[in-house]
Design a protein around this motif. Structure first.
Motif: not given
Length: 705
Positions: A549-551, A556-561
């Motif tokens: 459920a957290s993937f 999304i957060s990693l790509a944004k960072s």
């Protein structure tokens, strides 16, 4: 309601003709006093409505045809509407759903009856609404009462059960499951006749149902119930009639409790001879009898079984240091821990003193035994809390397999005990097999598992990339993307995913590997972009990652960072995993697509029925994998590949072909119209630097829009 259902069922299988559809709609709506409509599955907008529906919606027909079911409040949750529609198409049958439609200050309940149809190659749903407000109100009150009673019976120490008129269990509580040794799902698949001797069933249950049901209650009776392990439990049972809303008997329910103190001396002696009083586990005599029966069955089925003996090392030291009372408490706690760690198909017994044994019959036997060893070695790798003390216990495990290591139960057990002498001096937990060959294989497998878990923290898991090319009409091609693959870098070279991903899945480490490759690939993509190479990056997702459920939020957060645009990233998910009715999988895909990422259905076949279902959650591409391509090759079925290409194009889905290994396959998939291809025929998997060189020397990448 019967006529309405007949009309709905009659709609199934209608040809995709607009005029035919108009006739069907007229037939369905004509004289129908209930609100009825036809809606598109893609967005829920209306295609046709009848007068009763416009009255219910308090809107004109023209106004309704411009909006959808969400706007008028038929569906408050769009995802729920999509799941309902998908279930209709999956089953190919009519279905119903209850909604709460609020109009001004009044709230009413409607039951929607729907069936699938096709209009000009577009899927649609024909529905009618039935007002069930009064029935729903009564049902809600009844449900509240049942729920409160369920809370009581679920926590009760006495055994509680409900049966239908045929004696099949419809409800059971935890106490009954524990007593009989069945899981809840197992009991609900049985009738009360499976747990009672035939004599008791005919004498008590049939008599109650046939004669006393109208009275509603029968005096407590004593019965002998048969447990899952075929032993008997003496029970005191009170039966009550169950009635429907018309006060007619439709089954019965009962409360039961074990009355062991009143069983006969012979039965008590039989129980004591087969069970250990301290741990309440089956004992050595029971184990031998169980093994004898399993061996008899395995000879007929020509399957292997195994006996696993677990010895708590130097258990006497516990008794000497803390006393026998503490030693007994230790044995009870160890027995509980081991028993709760086993699957329902594995049977644990107290073998002797500080020894326990497990009879394993699950197939394949090698994998089942490996699972037991892995689980128990993990349990005793950590201290165990006994009362107020933490004990670090070690175990010795011996394994024998029938018929390889013994022709009967006695010889099999002796072979295991003899083999355990080889590890008697081990201070840490250890195991051994009677067979030296199997012993070596299992040790190698566990070493592989240990090394794989260690590889994630030592950067031995690396990413390699295979080019994805788009072939143009003139025969030229250009690089449009790369697919990232995991490789395990070891002293003997790099291992491909098929050599270790199955092991990772068994260990629950597949998601960790997916995350590792995604993070590495994003760094490489950032490097390519700096060098003027903008290609779409494809990353594979295992089923466990889809179920995490957290993937999606993490990805999304990693790509944004890293300042990577979502449109440059595609996730490959196996088609079979996407078809499962799992809410978490759909939410993961939906969240990724909503954020701008692409999701591709990998390993696709010819089952186009569920494509619309996948498209609704955001799937925008499909890929035929090597396994499917080989089947097409063997069956000379490239016409089917062409039909798949046409179907994809009509639905706005992009089709890719993987696993092109030779010139003949390249020519055939080209003739079938597949323009996006990858495989060893074009290029091997490369490092990030090699991909950059490959693109600069041989291909010009198209701009990702």
């Amino acid at each position: 309601m019967g006529k309405i259902r007949d009309k709905l069922l009659g709609v199934l299988g209608i040809e995709s003709s607009k005029k035919r559809m108009e006739r069907v709609a007229a037939l369905f709506f004509e004289g129908c006093p209930l609100p009825a409509c036809i809606t598109k599955t893609s967005d829920g907008s209306f295609i046709a409505v009848n007068d009763a529906f416009t009255k219910l919606a308090e809107s004109g027909e023209d106004e309704l045809l411009k909006i959808g079911t969400i706007e008028i409040g038929l569906w408050r949750d769009n995802q729920a509407r999509l799941e309902f529609v998908d279930n209709i198409y999956k089953s190919g049958q009519s279905a119903k759903f209850v909604i709460n439609l609020k109009k001004q200050d009044e709230s009413r309940y409607y039951e929607i009856h729907s069936a699938p149809i096709v209009i000009d190659m577009e899927q649609a749903v024909i529905s009618c609404l039935v007002d069930i407000t009064e029935e729903k109100t009564r049902a809600d009150r009844r449900e509240w009462i049942v729920k409160r009673f369920a809370e009581f019976r679920g926590a009760a120490s006495d055994c509680y059960f409900c049966c239908d008129a045929n004696g099949r269990f419809t409800r059971v509580n935890a106490a009954l499951c524990m007593l009989l040794g069945y899981s809840k799902s197992e009991l609900l698949a049985l009738s009360i006749g499976n747990t009672l001797s035939l004599a008791h069933y005919k004498r008590d249950i049939e008599t109650f149902c046939n004669q006393n049901a109208d009275l509603g209650y029968a005096e407590p009776i004593e019965q002998e119930w048969i447990k899952k392990d075929k032993t008997a439990a003496q029970m005191e049972v009170s039966l009550f009639a169950s009635k429907d809303e018309n006060e007619k008997p439709n089954g019965f329910w009962g409360v039961a409790r074990e009355i062991r103190p009143r069983v006969s001396g012979d039965d008590q002696r039989k129980y004591d001879s087969y069970y250990d009083r301290l741990t309440e586990l089956p004992n050595r005599a029971w184990l031998k009898e169980r093994l004898r029966r399993m061996i008899k069955r395995s000879r007929i089925a020509k399957e292997k079984i195994a006996i696993v003996i677990i010895d708590i090392s130097r258990f006497r030291l516990v008794n000497d240091a803390y006393g026998y009372r503490f030693g007994d408490a230790t044995l009870k706690e160890v027995a509980n821990i081991m028993d709760s760690a086993l699957r329902s198909t594995d049977l644990l017994a107290r073998y002797d003193g500080g020894k326990f044994a497990i009879a394993v019959g699950s197939q394949p036997i090698r994998r089942s035994v490996l699972s037991v060893i892995r689980r128990f070695m993990g349990i005793f790798d950590k201290p165990i809390l006994i009362e107020d003390k933490k004990l670090k216990l070690s175990i010795r495990i011996g394994v024998g397999v029938f018929p390889d290591d013994g022709e009967d139960a006695q010889l099999l057990i002796k072979s295991v005990e003899d083999s355990m002498k080889k590890i008697a001096s081990k201070e840490e937990s250890a195991f051994c097999f009677v067979s030296d060959e199997l012993n070596a294989k299992i040790h190698d497998r566990l070493e592989l598992e240990k090394a794989l878990l260690n590889a994630l923290s030592t950067n031995e898991i690396v990413a390699r990339y295979q080019p994805i090319n788009e072939f143009l009409s003139g025969g030229d091609s250009r690089l449009i993307g790369v697919e990232a693959f995991a490789r395990w870098r070891r002293s003997g070279g790099e291992l491909p995913p098929n050599r270790f991903m199955d092991v990772a899945k068994e260990l629950g480490a597949a998601t960790d590997i997916d995350r590792k490759i995604y993070e590495i690939a994003l760094n490489d993509l950032a490097m390519w972009i700096k060098n003027d190479l903008r290609v779409k990056l494809t990353v594979n997702l295992s089923k466990s990652a889809l179920e995490d459920a957290s993937f999606a939020k993490w990805a999304i957060s990693l790509a944004k960072s890293k300042q990577i645009e979502p449109k440059l990233i595609c996730f490959d998910a196996r088609y079979g995993s996407l078809l499962e009715d799992a809410h978490t999988i759909y939410k993961t895909v939906s969240d990724l697509c909503a954020a701008g990422f692409s999701v591709c259905a990998d390993d696709f076949g010819e089952e186009t029925l569920f494509l619309s279902k996948l498209k609704k959650v955001g799937i925008n591409a499909v890929k035929i994998a090597p396994k499917r391509l080989r089947l097409i090759k063997e069956n000379e079925g490239f016409n089917s590949l062409q039909s798949i290409e046409i179907a994809m194009r009509s639905m706005g889905l992009e089709l890719g072909v993987a696993g092109v290994e030779n010139e003949w396959l390249d020519r055939k998939v080209g003739e079938a119209g597949a323009m996006i291809r990858q495989g060893f025929f074009y290029a091997e998997a490369m490092s990030a630097e090699e991909i950059l060189k490959y693109a600069q020397e041989k291909h010009s990448a198209r701009e990702i829009k």
